[in-house]
Design a protein around this motif. Structure first.
Motif, PDB file in Angstrom:
ATOM      1  N   ALA A  32       0.838  -1.205   0.000  1.00 51.97           N
ATOM      2  CA  ALA A  32       0.000   0.000   0.000  1.00 51.97           C
ATOM      3  C   ALA A  32       0.869   1.250   0.000  1.00 51.97           C
ATOM      4  O   ALA A  32       0.581   2.230  -0.690  1.00 51.97           O
ATOM      5  N   LYS A  33       1.981   1.207   0.754  1.00 52.62           N
ATOM      6  CA  LYS A  33       2.879   2.362   0.828  1.00 52.62           C
ATOM      7  C   LYS A  33       3.500   2.661  -0.542  1.00 52.62           C
ATOM      8  O   LYS A  33       3.577   3.812  -0.971  1.00 52.62           O
ATOM      9  N   VAL A  34       3.923   1.611  -1.224  1.00 54.50           N
ATOM     10  CA  VAL A  34       4.561   1.801  -2.534  1.00 54.50           C
ATOM     11  C   VAL A  34       3.534   2.278  -3.574  1.00 54.50           C
ATOM     12  O   VAL A  34       3.800   3.203  -4.351  1.00 54.50           O
ATOM     13  N   ILE A  35       2.363   1.659  -3.552  1.00 53.49           N
ATOM     14  CA  ILE A  35       1.341   2.013  -4.551  1.00 53.49           C
ATOM     15  C   ILE A  35       0.947   3.487  -4.423  1.00 53.49           C
ATOM     16  O   ILE A  35       0.723   4.179  -5.416  1.00 53.49           O
ATOM     17  N   ALA A  36       0.910   3.980  -3.171  1.00 51.53           N
ATOM     18  CA  ALA A  36       0.465   5.362  -2.927  1.00 51.53           C
ATOM     19  C   ALA A  36       1.406   6.409  -3.518  1.00 51.53           C
ATOM     20  O   ALA A  36       1.064   7.583  -3.611  1.00 51.53           O
ATOM     21  N   ARG A  37       2.632   5.990  -3.923  1.00 52.03           N
ATOM     22  CA  ARG A  37       3.591   6.960  -4.476  1.00 52.03           C
ATOM     23  C   ARG A  37       3.229   7.429  -5.878  1.00 52.03           C
ATOM     24  O   ARG A  37       3.726   8.456  -6.338  1.00 52.03           O
ATOM     25  N   TYR A  38       2.408   6.666  -6.566  1.00 49.38           N
ATOM     26  CA  TYR A  38       2.179   6.968  -7.980  1.00 49.38           C
ATOM     27  C   TYR A  38       0.855   7.694  -8.184  1.00 49.38           C
ATOM     28  O   TYR A  38      -0.065   7.559  -7.381  1.00 49.38           O
TER      29      TYR A  38
END
Lengths: 208, 427
Positions: A32-38
């Motif tokens: 979730a943390k990584v996905i939220a960057r885009y």
């Protein structure tokens, strides 16, 4: 196509292997943390980082991992497997704790890379691309690691060792097999085990 | 060759400075002053300055960076700035060292470029295998965010800028800018059809500038010292300096920053200390595997800039000089490079995918001492069928090592015919 089974061995991605445990709750948090960057609507950009997160849990890109990513990003399993199989750093079988990548481009070849590979293959009774029976060591041949001034160059879980003799390389890898901590690499850092290195590669620990 | 050979250190000036890889050290040596100055300028003036300096892309093609930036449409769509840090050209190791030793120089150059094109989001695509460099960048981005150099309302100017680091996963083709954009979008790294070019349809189908590390790193210096200063270095068509990576059979392999137009001899015999073990030079690449045909001793006095190297029949590429001594087998060299291309061909185009495979197989047989007279013709037939028939430059470049060796070092090839096992030149 019926769900799951029919495409589970697509692109050479192995079906569920014995001993592979389900993904942990931490995986969902990290993902979730990584996905939220885009940007909105561009969540697919998280695909490469998510594949590293699967490797961080399972030591390779497992079938469960492909399914989990597919459902998170709204992709088919084939789309995820198709990307995973394109990139050499996504492994399709369980890797050893220590992945030894030996560069064989000209500068390293001149400086003894071939002899390093030959000795490692002989000492560990495996060929490039394989993992030792005890699961400690994987060996691979890689393209230029872009450290040609330090030839011959090989890396341990993507940390470079430079200007090492054949004997020095073999004894370093033997010590890893025997459970020793790796010595400082060319830039002074100590390599992490393969799963921890994969987690770093996902960028989840990075500020951005 | 001058006895007092000296590098012209612009990008590499901080390499010997302790702590320059941390924000405090960078600030202490004047870091981010150029970004502050740029934020007080009109964005178009920055583009004009970079154009006037004629800063040309250091990734291989030499396309003028300012011109590239000026192609971004002024239609208020979001735009992106992308740094190509997917260094992978055999023999090249300058971008990695630039980042490892001076990461903020890159971030500052990118930040100025982002402001100039009106972008609020920049991506650094870092090669996956660069474990240490990625950590250095992560730390540098974190330091810049903490200090308000990246983020919201930078230096109270109202300008917002975000920087995201993304790692590759082992695919040389992602150094091709459209393949790199595909990878950031979570796809297989296969090149896109151009046009449309990234300037109008790039990342997420929005206007995008892609430059490599070395190119961005010059930007703060050009803002601080001006276009005239930059043009006073190098040649008229290739202003500025260039970092050349010298490796292979030399005494002191390493990165050397010199003005464009410096003769190859100064780099090989001067900075790199000449040939190791007193051997004679047999061949060298002027700019990595993709810069073939290789040069020989006759080309040692060629000036190292795009135009001169091209006039001498090769390409400057990334400026990677790999030196081969008299004992080296050029068939083996061609085989190593061809194996690289065969492995790295993305598979999109048949001539490249199949051609590189057959070249590698045939060269392997030759190198193993099982060559047949007709293999030379086969190799050239296959090699000549790839260039111009593939989507991107990887296909074009893949043929060159074979063509080069088959023509200029045919004697090496002939020694392999009937040698009956093993390479007859290198044991």
């Amino acid at each position: 196509m019926s769900a799951g089974r029919a495409d589970s061995s697509m692109m050479g991605i192995p079906i569920i292997r014995p001993g592979v445990v389900p993904l942990s709750p931490q995986f969902d948090v990290d993902a979730a943390k990584v996905i939220a960057r885009y940007p909105d609507g561009q969540q697919r950009s998280a695909l490469l980082p998510l594949l590293y997160l699967v490797q961080a849990e399972h030591g390779f890109v497992s079938s469960q991992g492909i399914s989990a990513i597919a459902s998170m990003l709204g992709l088919t399993r084939a789309e995820v497997a198709g990307v995973a199989s394109f990139y050499t750093m996504f492994k399709r079988s369980p890797q050893g704790t220590w992945l030894i990548s030996v560069c064989t481009q000209p500068a390293c070849s001149f400086a003894g890379a071939r002899q390093i590979i030959a000795q490692l293959e002989s000492v560990f009774s495996i060929v490039c691309g394989e993992t030792s029976a005890d699961g400690s060591i994987s060996i691979e041949e890689v393209e230029c690691l872009c450290a040609c001034d330090g030839a011959p160059v090989f890396s341990v879980n993507y940390e470079n060792y430079e200007r090492m003799s054949v004997d020095g390389a073999v004894s370093l890898v033997e010590s890893l097999r025997d459970g020793a901590t790796p010595p400082p690499s060319a830039r002074g850092d100590i390599p992490s085990d393969f799963k921890t290195a994969s987690r770093r590669l996902s960028g989840v620990e990075a500020p951005r | 060759m001058s006895a007092t050979l000296q590098e012209t250190k612009i990008l590499t000036a901080r390499w010997e400075m302790p702590g320059a890889d941390r924000l405090e050290g960078y600030l202490a040596s004047g870091g981010y002053e150029a970004f502050k100055a740029a934020l007080a300028m009109a964005p178009d003036d920055i583009i004009e300055t970079v154009k006037a300096a004629n800063l040309r892309g250091r990734g291989g093609a030499g396309f003028p960076a300012g011109l590239k930036w000026s192609f971004i449409p002024k239609d208020r769509r979001p735009s992106y700035l992308v740094c190509n840090f997917d260094e992978g050209e055999p023999g090249t190791f300058k971008d990695r060292e630039l980042v490892e030793r001076d990461p903020h120089q890159l971030i500052e150059g990118m930040a100025i470029a982002a402001y100039a094109i009106g972008s609020h989001e920049m991506y650094i695509f870092c090669r996956g295998e660069f474990g240490y460099a990625a950590r250095v960048l992560e730390r540098a981005i974190g330091e810049a965010m903490e200090r308000g150099i990246l983020g919201k309302d930078i230096f109270g100017t109202g300008f917002d800028l975000d920087c995201i680091l993304i790692r590759g996963a082992g695919a040389y083709i992602c150094g091709e800018e459209t393949a790199l954009l595909e990878a950031i979008e979570g796809r297989r790294g296969q090149p896109r059809l151009r046009p449309p070019f990234p300037a109008t349809h790039g990342l997420f189908n929005l206007p995008t500038v892609v430059n490599n590390v070395e190119t961005f790193a010059y930007v703060p210096h050009i803002i601080t010292k001006g276009a005239d200063w930059f043009r006073s270095l190098g040649t008229e068509k290739a202003p500025g300096t260039k970092i050349f990576s010298v490796s292979g059979d030399v005494v002191r392999p390493g990165n050397y920053e010199v003005p464009f137009g410096t003769p190859a001899r100064d780099l090989i015999e001067g900075f790199a200390g000449g040939m190791k073990d007193g051997k004679a030079l047999k061949a060298f690449t002027p700019g990595g595997a993709s810069s073939t045909p290789f040069f020989g001793p006759e080309e040692l006095d060629v000036s190292m800039d795009w135009e001169s190297v091209q006039a001498a029949g090769s390409l400057l590429g990334t400026g990677a000089i790999i030196v081969f001594n008299e004992d080296r087998c050029m068939v083996r060299a061609a085989h190593r490079f061809t194996a690289f291309y065969a492995h790295e061909s993305c598979g999109k185009c048949t001539p490249c995918r199949e051609g590189t495979y057959w070249l590698e197989q045939t060269l392997r047989r030759v190198e193993d001492g099982r060559a047949r007279e007709e293999d030379l013709k086969t190799l050239l037939d296959v090699a000549n069928s790839i260039p111009g028939r593939s989507f991107c430059a990887l296909g074009d470049f893949s043929a060159a090592p074979v063509q080069s060796v088959a023509q200029r070092w045919q004697a090496d090839f002939r020694k392999h015919i009937g040698s009956g096992g093993g390479c007859p030149i290198e044991s």
